[in-house]
Design an enzyme around this catalytic site. Structure first.
Site, mmCIF file in Angstrom:
data_model
loop_
_atom_site.group_PDB
_atom_site.id
_atom_site.type_symbol
_atom_site.label_atom_id
_atom_site.label_comp_id
_atom_site.label_asym_id
_atom_site.label_seq_id
_atom_site.Cartn_x
_atom_site.Cartn_y
_atom_site.Cartn_z
ATOM 1 N N SER A 194 0.793 -1.225 0.000
ATOM 2 C CA SER A 194 0.000 0.000 0.000
ATOM 3 C C SER A 194 0.828 1.280 0.000
ATOM 4 C CB SER A 194 -0.972 -0.011 1.182
ATOM 5 O OG SER A 194 -0.299 -0.278 2.384
ATOM 6 N N HIS A 222 -5.542 -3.615 -2.065
ATOM 7 C CA HIS A 222 -5.386 -2.636 -3.147
ATOM 8 C C HIS A 222 -5.481 -3.270 -4.535
ATOM 9 C CE1 HIS A 222 -4.671 1.195 -1.211
ATOM 10 N NE2 HIS A 222 -4.020 0.548 -0.261
ATOM 11 N N LYS A 253 -12.162 0.050 -0.969
ATOM 12 C CA LYS A 253 -11.297 0.840 -1.866
ATOM 13 C C LYS A 253 -11.932 0.896 -3.253
ATOM 14 C CE LYS A 253 -7.430 0.440 1.162
ATOM 15 N NZ LYS A 253 -6.514 -0.482 1.805
HETATM 16 C C1 LIG Z 1 -6.575 -0.690 3.273
HETATM 17 C C2 LIG Z 1 -5.934 -1.994 3.546
HETATM 18 C C3 LIG Z 1 -6.522 -2.897 4.426
HETATM 19 C C4 LIG Z 1 -7.743 -2.545 5.231
HETATM 20 O O1 LIG Z 1 -8.874 -2.479 4.452
HETATM 21 P P1 LIG Z 1 -10.156 -1.648 4.997
HETATM 22 O O2 LIG Z 1 -11.290 -2.238 4.251
HETATM 23 O O3 LIG Z 1 -9.887 -0.213 4.700
HETATM 24 O O4 LIG Z 1 -10.231 -1.900 6.465
HETATM 25 C C5 LIG Z 1 -5.938 -4.139 4.590
HETATM 26 N N1 LIG Z 1 -4.797 -4.463 3.921
HETATM 27 C C6 LIG Z 1 -4.198 -3.603 3.068
HETATM 28 C C7 LIG Z 1 -2.974 -4.020 2.342
HETATM 29 C C8 LIG Z 1 -4.748 -2.341 2.864
HETATM 30 O O5 LIG Z 1 -4.147 -1.485 2.036
#
Ligand SMILES: *Cc1c(COP(=O)(O)O)cnc(C)c1O
Length: 406
Positions: A194, A222, A253
């Site tokens: 990320s 992502h 996302k």
């Molecule tokens: C954003 C993210 C999460 C968490 O996801 P949410 O639905 O926002 O709680 C988990 N793992 C990674 C790699 C992320 O980038």
């Protein structure tokens, strides 16, 4: 204000036991790492208004623009009209609605797996799964840059945690080789990292896990809606179907709504129903969330142009930043780091860009290494070429002002 017996509420009657929190915040301020929250006024669009400033929004994970898509809105509104705004209970008691089951069936088909369970967020999906599948006699082999929710889940499991250097498959193999027979082993990587936007070596890690009889898990937060056919993730992108035992995805996302899910075998999902603590002890999604996610899957399956536009905008933005002379690291995804070194420099650059109408979040230690502070930019499918060209022009001006580029 007075209390029940007319005694005034006052805070000066005893020393504040939380005063150390203020001290820690002061230390953050001194290091230039203190952040106030930017407030979005209106919709999370590609061109949006934060803190009364109109900006090209390069800081959203709403990659495909689905958070404001008319079909998702309509689905959410219809679900509210029909079912109300809350589910009223945890999934295991009275909080499993037909819409939750339909979403899980749709996700299972989309991911080509036997079963899926949806959690309240990607964070709880990771933390709840890792902490319940592994126990204190087990070993977790984890990439150094894996997401915080994996790290927390690993800690909660009380398993031994062995971290391998970022993307270093040989180091992961060495760790597995050195583990004496007995413990269960889990190899875990992000599909897309990320902060750097590079891809996990999914196929190579699958081979290592297979060699040593380890469980293989990929966090595709992502990658969900971005990589693979119709955005079905890195397992599809790398053609590793059947080799990854546990896939985590997010609905927060690119899918544009909220939630996380685990995809795998029917047995895995049944086990999580019984042991994953966020599933057992926290209320399920409102029906509008599930309905909007189902509508998002419809769009991924029928409107491929959103993903195509995301990738063409990604290419345009990355190419422009490189031509300006910025260090964009090793990104292979829409997440593009613009690495500038010191945290204070990244924050200054982010502030100056914001004043000029470009929102690119600055990120420093401890989220990234001390000398690797960066601006993290992500295009959306819904940015126009003019939006992106304007952002590139401002990156050029501000980057030269601060001496980041020549
Ligand atoms: C954003 C993210 C999460 C968490 O996801 P949410 O639905 O926002 O709680 C988990 N793992 C990674 C790699 C992320 O980038």
């Amino acid at each position: 204000m007075t209390g029940r017996r007319g005694v005034p509420y006052t805070r000066d009657m005893r020393p504040d036991p939380l005063s150390y929190l203020g001290d820690e915040l002061s230390a953050l301020k001194a290091q230039g790492l203190y952040r106030s929250l930017r407030v979005l006024e209106g919709e999370p669009l590609a061109h949006a208004t934060f803190d009364h400033q109109s900006v090209v929004n390069l800081s959203s994970n709403n990659y495909l623009g689905l958070a404001t898509h008319p079909r998702l809105r309509a689905a959410a509104i219809a679900a509210i009209e029909r079912y109300g705004v809350g589910s009223g209970a945890v999934r295991t008691i009275a909080g499993t609605m037909e819409l939750h089951m339909e979403l899980e069936r749709r996700l299972a088909a989309f991911k080509h797996v036997e079963a899926v369970v949806v959690f309240q967020s990607g964070f709880t999906a990771n933390a709840g799964t890792v902490s319940s599948v592994l126990g204190k006699d087990d070993v977790i082999i984890s990439d150094a840059l894996n997401h915080a929710s994996i790290i927390d889940g690993a800690r909660l499991s009380r398993a031994t945690i062995k971290v391998f250097p970022h993307k270093d498959v040989d180091a992961a193999r060495q760790i597995l080789r050195d583990i004496p027979p007995g413990p269960r082993k889990l190899v875990i990587t992000d599909g897309v990292f990320s902060m750097d936007g590079d891809l996990g070596p999914v196929s190579e890690l699958c081979a290592v896990a297979e060699e040593y009889g380890a469980i293989m898990m990929v966090d595709d937060a992502h990658a969900s809606g971005v990589f693979g056919r119709n955005g079905s993730g890195t397992v599809d992108h790398f053609q590793c179907h059947g080799r990854v035992d546990i896939q985590v995805g997010t609905l927060s996302k690119a899918i544009g709504v909220l939630g996380g899910y685990v995809a795998g075998s029917r047995t895995l999902i049944d086990f999580l129903y019984h042991r994953a603590r966020p599933f057992l002890f926290s209320t399920s999604h409102p029906p509008a969330v599930a309905a909007a996610c189902i509508a998002a899957l419809d769009i991924l399956e029928t409107e491929p142009e959103w993903i195509e536009r995301l990738w063409s905008n990604t290419q345009f933005l990355k190419e422009g930043l490189r031509q300006l002379g910025f260090n964009t690291g090793h990104s292979e995804s829409p997440i593009t780091p613009v690495i500038v070194g010191e945290a204070s420099r990244a924050m200054a650059m982010s502030d100056r860009l914001f004043a000029r109408g470009v929102f690119a979040q600055g990120i420093g230690f401890p989220t990234v290494a001390r000398d690797q502070a960066r601006l993290r930019v992500m295009p959306m499918a819904t940015h126009t070429r003019e939006d992106l060209q304007y952002a590139l022009d401002m990156f050029g001006v501000v980057g030269r002002d601060l001496g980041v580029i020549g």
